[in-house]
Design an enzyme around this catalytic site. Sequence first.
Site, PDB file in Angstrom:
ATOM      1  NE  ARG A 224      42.447  35.906  40.660  1.00  0.00           N
ATOM      2  CZ  ARG A 224      42.018  37.042  40.141  1.00  0.00           C
ATOM      3  NH1 ARG A 224      42.192  37.286  38.844  1.00  0.00           N
ATOM      4  NH2 ARG A 224      41.420  37.962  40.900  1.00  0.00           N
ATOM      5  CG  HIS A 272      47.385  39.683  36.809  1.00  0.00           C
ATOM      6  ND1 HIS A 272      47.383  38.839  37.882  1.00  0.00           N
ATOM      7  CD2 HIS A 272      46.086  40.032  36.616  1.00  0.00           C
ATOM      8  CE1 HIS A 272      46.148  38.680  38.337  1.00  0.00           C
ATOM      9  NE2 HIS A 272      45.335  39.407  37.569  1.00  0.00           N
TER      10      HIS A 272
END
Length: 309
Positions: A224, A272
């Site tokens: 993250r 991502h």
Amino acid sequence: MALLIYTRAHDPAVWAAELKVLAPDLDIRIHPNTGNPNDIEVALVAKPPPGLLKTFPNLKLIHAFGAGVDAILADPHLPRHVPLTRVIDDRLTLAMTEYVLLHVLRFHRQVDTMAANQRNRAWKWLPPVDASERVIGIMGMGTLGMAAAQKLSQFGFQLVSWSRGLKAVDGVTSFHGDEHLDSFLRLCNILICLLPLTPETRGIINRRALSLLPRGGYIINAARGGHVVEADLLHALDSEWLSGATLDVFDEEPLRDAHPFWTHPKVTVTPHNAADSIPAQVAPQIVDNIRRLQQGQPLLRLVDYKRGY
């Protein structure tokens, strides 16, 4: 039973179709077309806006699209009396292992330097580094971390790991807890972050942590964006303390146009997409938990609200 789908990262219609194949009786509603909020008993969500889940008074299950649940837990209005479950996807684990291995080997085999030499028509021999002399540190030894360690061990790298609690893994020197973090970091030529994002791990890769890495180290963050203090990473790169970084996740996504990561010569940006769930493979897990809910059976892959994963 009515199920609500909320996501901006996936095509909700594709997920609805896969779920319908397995559970034709489900009343599936795609946000914002929720109908009567009293009907919603299950919510399948990815990064729901704060307060959304609280608006369904009869909610009995919150199911995440993937393994990460930090965006759900960040909602200050989250109805924490409702069970939260997540996905454990073998294909996602394999994809993450591919990503980690790809970027470890890119750095280890000096691919970026050779590509630059090619652009400059420079025939330069680069002295190799034996894998046995390269220490790879993995932060987070859950399903993803263990799978990456298993694959990397086949190449002869030295492996060390750090996690919040003790995780003993064959062939890996394990560290755990805040008291052993510094000792772990001092060993890592390549630092891979696969931690869950919790209040304890937010900002864990900061200026102090980066300064403890051996000079010339490399960062791979596929967990993250909140784990990395971006300004501190840029400082470590610009000061030539670090050789480079591969980043798949960021504080703000999409990465804004003016962000220095886009053009930094030592940073590889990926959008991502290190690993993502395929609806046809994950839908059976979701339907299984819905059936368990209906039949009063224990739910699988429950998230511990206190631990944050």
